[in-house]
Write a protein that holds these residues in place. Sequence first.
Motif, PDB file in Angstrom:
ATOM      1  N   LEU A  68     -26.193  31.833 -15.846  1.00  0.00           N
ATOM      2  CA  LEU A  68     -24.754  31.657 -15.620  1.00  0.00           C
ATOM      3  C   LEU A  68     -23.952  32.352 -16.724  1.00  0.00           C
ATOM      4  N   THR A  69     -24.385  32.192 -17.946  1.00  0.00           N
ATOM      5  CA  THR A  69     -23.717  32.858 -19.061  1.00  0.00           C
ATOM      6  C   THR A  69     -23.703  34.368 -18.851  1.00  0.00           C
ATOM      7  N   GLN A  70     -24.840  34.905 -18.431  1.00  0.00           N
ATOM      8  CA  GLN A  70     -24.924  36.337 -18.170  1.00  0.00           C
ATOM      9  C   GLN A  70     -23.972  36.750 -17.051  1.00  0.00           C
ATOM     10  N   ALA A  71     -23.951  35.969 -15.995  1.00  0.00           N
ATOM     11  CA  ALA A  71     -23.090  36.301 -14.855  1.00  0.00           C
ATOM     12  C   ALA A  71     -21.624  36.365 -15.272  1.00  0.00           C
ATOM     13  N   LEU A  72     -21.195  35.382 -16.059  1.00  0.00           N
ATOM     14  CA  LEU A  72     -19.790  35.324 -16.447  1.00  0.00           C
ATOM     15  C   LEU A  72     -19.430  36.411 -17.451  1.00  0.00           C
ATOM     16  N   GLU A  73     -20.438  36.994 -18.074  1.00  0.00           N
ATOM     17  CA  GLU A  73     -20.198  38.134 -18.957  1.00  0.00           C
ATOM     18  C   GLU A  73     -20.040  39.437 -18.175  1.00  0.00           C
ATOM     19  N   GLY A  74     -20.387  39.405 -16.882  1.00  0.00           N
ATOM     20  CA  GLY A  74     -20.379  40.624 -16.078  1.00  0.00           C
ATOM     21  C   GLY A  74     -19.011  41.050 -15.582  1.00  0.00           C
ATOM     22  N   GLU A 115     -31.235  43.612 -10.620  1.00  0.00           N
ATOM     23  CA  GLU A 115     -30.834  44.011 -11.971  1.00  0.00           C
ATOM     24  C   GLU A 115     -30.249  42.862 -12.783  1.00  0.00           C
ATOM     25  N   GLY A 116     -30.237  41.670 -12.197  1.00  0.00           N
ATOM     26  CA  GLY A 116     -29.756  40.505 -12.920  1.00  0.00           C
ATOM     27  C   GLY A 116     -28.320  40.143 -12.577  1.00  0.00           C
ATOM     28  N   PRO A 117     -27.919  38.899 -12.893  1.00  0.00           N
ATOM     29  CA  PRO A 117     -26.595  38.410 -12.510  1.00  0.00           C
ATOM     30  C   PRO A 117     -25.435  39.117 -13.197  1.00  0.00           C
ATOM     31  N   ARG A 118     -25.632  39.577 -14.435  1.00  0.00           N
ATOM     32  CA  ARG A 118     -24.552  40.283 -15.128  1.00  0.00           C
ATOM     33  C   ARG A 118     -24.200  41.566 -14.381  1.00  0.00           C
ATOM     34  N   ALA A 119     -25.228  42.314 -14.019  1.00  0.00           N
ATOM     35  CA  ALA A 119     -25.006  43.561 -13.273  1.00  0.00           C
ATOM     36  C   ALA A 119     -24.420  43.279 -11.897  1.00  0.00           C
ATOM     37  N   ALA A 120     -24.871  42.200 -11.271  1.00  0.00           N
ATOM     38  CA  ALA A 120     -24.371  41.863  -9.932  1.00  0.00           C
ATOM     39  C   ALA A 120     -22.876  41.581  -9.970  1.00  0.00           C
ATOM     40  N   VAL A 121     -22.434  40.770 -10.917  1.00  0.00           N
ATOM     41  CA  VAL A 121     -21.007  40.448 -11.021  1.00  0.00           C
ATOM     42  C   VAL A 121     -20.199  41.711 -11.307  1.00  0.00           C
ATOM     43  N   ARG A 122     -20.710  42.548 -12.172  1.00  0.00           N
ATOM     44  CA  ARG A 122     -20.010  43.795 -12.482  1.00  0.00           C
ATOM     45  C   ARG A 122     -19.855  44.658 -11.229  1.00  0.00           C
ATOM     46  N   LYS A 123     -20.929  44.761 -10.435  1.00  0.00           N
ATOM     47  CA  LYS A 123     -20.882  45.616  -9.251  1.00  0.00           C
ATOM     48  C   LYS A 123     -20.023  45.002  -8.145  1.00  0.00           C
TER      49      LYS A 123
END
Length: 207
Positions: A23-29, A192-200
Amino acid sequence: MTDTRLYLITPSNFKLDEFSELLTQALEGGDVASVQLRMKYCYDEDIIAAAKTLMPICHAKNVAFIINDRADIARKVNADGVHIGQEDITYQEARDIVGDNQIIGVTCKDSKHLSMTAGEQGADYVAFGSFFPTATKITTSTAKPEILTWWQDLFEIPCVAIGGITIDNADTIVEAGADFIAVCAGVWEYPEGPRAAVRKFNDVITQ
């Protein structure tokens, strides 16, 4: 054209320590409007423990924290709101539990009638879906993007699109006028992980 934002939904089952990091990674995206804790068929104490761990992560990023189904737990942990389905408690029952200031979202499937009823009752948002095949939950209705455009043309209350939305198909939902796109597997299972997903996803929204 509305400014679409991401609405993340948690998996139904997860290891809390591992998911906290995801979740932390996702919100950083990139931009995320809200996170819904959707723990089906779990013990109350496990839902409460998850909420107490995950909600501060969300609030640190100014992300709303919503509990699925359980208005009683939403009130107990002081979550930002609750999301209810058509088979759950009624809107008024949820409002009586969580109070006047919390968010209440209502699943309306592919129904114009259900969405108008929810809006008239005072729902803070209505959710349409499923728009695409999904393994996250049993699909009882299939919605077409046109229902988002219909809603957007007539009503001020925000609409959420849910069900099988991925980076590859989100553009049609954004173009149709969704205020929020709700995503579960499309973020947590992204290779590629949640951070990349949120960014894309945000790239799709802003393109």
